[in-house]
Design an enzyme around this catalytic site. Sequence first.
Site, PDB file in Angstrom:
ATOM      1  N   GLU A 131       1.058  -1.400  -0.088  1.00 48.26           N
ATOM      2  CA  GLU A 131       0.058   0.065   0.107  1.00 48.26           C
ATOM      3  C   GLU A 131       0.406   0.686  -0.509  1.00 48.26           C
ATOM      4  O   GLU A 131       0.811   2.376  -0.445  1.00 48.26           O
ATOM      5  CB  GLU A 131      -0.660   0.252   1.276  1.00 48.26           C
TER       6      GLU A 131
ATOM      7  N   ARG B 255      10.309 -11.118   3.087  1.00 44.73           N
ATOM      8  CA  ARG B 255       9.744 -10.553   3.442  1.00 44.73           C
ATOM      9  C   ARG B 255      10.197  -8.949   4.504  1.00 44.73           C
ATOM     10  O   ARG B 255      10.369  -7.954   4.562  1.00 44.73           O
ATOM     11  CB  ARG B 255       8.683 -10.608   3.796  1.00 44.73           C
TER      12      ARG B 255
ATOM     13  N   GLU C 166      16.199  -2.319  -1.924  1.00 48.77           N
ATOM     14  CA  GLU C 166      17.053  -2.874  -3.061  1.00 48.77           C
ATOM     15  C   GLU C 166      16.187  -3.779  -3.886  1.00 48.77           C
ATOM     16  O   GLU C 166      16.746  -5.187  -4.352  1.00 48.77           O
ATOM     17  CB  GLU C 166      18.122  -3.463  -2.096  1.00 48.77           C
TER      18      GLU C 166
ATOM     19  N   ASN D 217       2.761  -8.729  -4.815  1.00 45.26           N
ATOM     20  CA  ASN D 217       3.004  -8.090  -5.818  1.00 45.26           C
ATOM     21  C   ASN D 217       3.330  -8.814  -6.964  1.00 45.26           C
ATOM     22  O   ASN D 217       4.723  -8.785  -7.213  1.00 45.26           O
ATOM     23  CB  ASN D 217       3.634  -6.684  -5.392  1.00 45.26           C
TER      24      ASN D 217
ATOM     25  N   LEU E 136       3.353  -7.580  -9.757  1.00 43.90           N
ATOM     26  CA  LEU E 136       3.933  -6.299 -10.516  1.00 43.90           C
ATOM     27  C   LEU E 136       4.958  -6.083 -10.584  1.00 43.90           C
ATOM     28  O   LEU E 136       5.662  -5.551 -12.183  1.00 43.90           O
ATOM     29  CB  LEU E 136       2.652  -5.360 -10.497  1.00 43.90           C
ATOM     30  N   GLU E 137       6.104  -5.640  -9.767  1.00 49.38           N
ATOM     31  CA  GLU E 137       7.493  -5.610  -9.497  1.00 49.38           C
ATOM     32  C   GLU E 137       7.868  -5.866  -9.933  1.00 49.38           C
ATOM     33  O   GLU E 137       8.740  -5.689 -10.398  1.00 49.38           O
ATOM     34  CB  GLU E 137       7.534  -5.601  -8.028  1.00 49.38           C
TER      35      GLU E 137
END
Length: 464
Positions: free
Chosen positions: A107, A312, A354, A377, A379-380
């Site tokens: 977010e 994470r 990074e 995610n 999409l990254e």
Amino acid sequence: MMLLYYALSFILLPVYFIIILIRLLIGKEDIRRIQERFAIGKHRQDDSLDFMQTSANKEEFKGDTSLRTTTYTLIREDEGLGSTYKLPLEASDARRLIWINAASIGESMVALTLIHNISKRYPDVRFLVTSWTNSSAKILTAKLPKIAVHQFLPIDNIIFTRKFLRNWQPDLGIFIESELWPCTINEGAKQCKLLLVNARISDKSFKAWLQRKSFFQLILKNCSKIIVQSERDLQKFNELGVSDAVNLGNIKFANEKLPVNQEELSKLSLHLDNKRVVLFASTHPEDEEVILPIIKNLKEQFLDCYIILIPRHPERVKSIIDNCKSHNLSATAKSQNDLPVLSDDLYIVDRFGEMGLFFSVATISFIGGSFKQGGHNILEAAYFSNCIIFGPDMSKNTDIAKGVLQNEAAIQIKNGEDLLTKLTYLLRSNNALELTTYRENALKFIKDNQKVLDEYLNVITKFL
């Protein structure tokens, strides 16, 4: 119902303190900023916050000599259990303040996208960004422009929420995805209009809210506009009695490509010496239980393959290294050695900010959290034209996962054995063309869906 929640938040106040203390002891709170959980700290008129420039002791607004300092009297408005305070109109017009609440890392990236693009249209607008986790705070503190400031979201209790709102007096509130703190939203709506954007409800949360449908409606009626990220989420909101939500798609398609230090990239690429990098990104312990046992097998088959793992939560690095030892794997953390030790079995990146650097050198990326946490995610990695693999649980990103699979832009695996089989297949030289196709399709999928940003901005800016 809301009064009952308020009463419970008073009764449970000692429990909140205990929870914060426990979080502090286990490293999930920043002791230097713990006061922000109780709305103690910076505020809109703080002399140290040059980005607002509304304090009475400032001689002038930087860069705009037409806006001189004036002393303002706060207007008191008595409401219910307490009072709220607002600047008179001429003061708040000097610098409008948008409050954006972003729960965690994902977010927070959306918040950065909104700030960047709203400020292009409205250069005088300033931003307050709140979040809950330490990881999001570190990213936001590092990446926010000078026109924005970060604060931890206070405990969802009327005392701290009202104090927070008195301190900041936002002119518009934007909540991202699924942050539905009842007190914060209810009290925030008394201060300014609230928007819920890129809204989603996980299957687990949906089942829980079905048992509390009236309370869900009570919270959401405080939002002037609700924009959901998929047709499935729109159906869920409708089933929960929210009929005025609209679906504009997932704004994460509009997130900017993760930044990459080009000097670091050149150094890293040279050091890796044409090795094919398999990156395990945003991993949790459940992912590592599957990943670590297959690494030896993978490395033995493909001598030019190098494994990089980015947890994470980087603070877990010691336990990950211990787990590596139990699997007879050699590993080095980035905090120990700035460049990968190529003789090791894997390299662990335990620094924030990074991810883009390592997506840049990756050929294949496995997206973590996709065994039990609902997935992170996708999409990254797609921005960097990686071949994307994820596990069986993408319940938090159902529509994006469905989209990439339909467009042959990613691969879904069932378990560790399946993961090893797919990686082995993709890394074989005779399958290089298929690997390249997955990589190209991932980037194309991103580009084909980027128009969503303008649609979001057109709605949001109507409230400015």
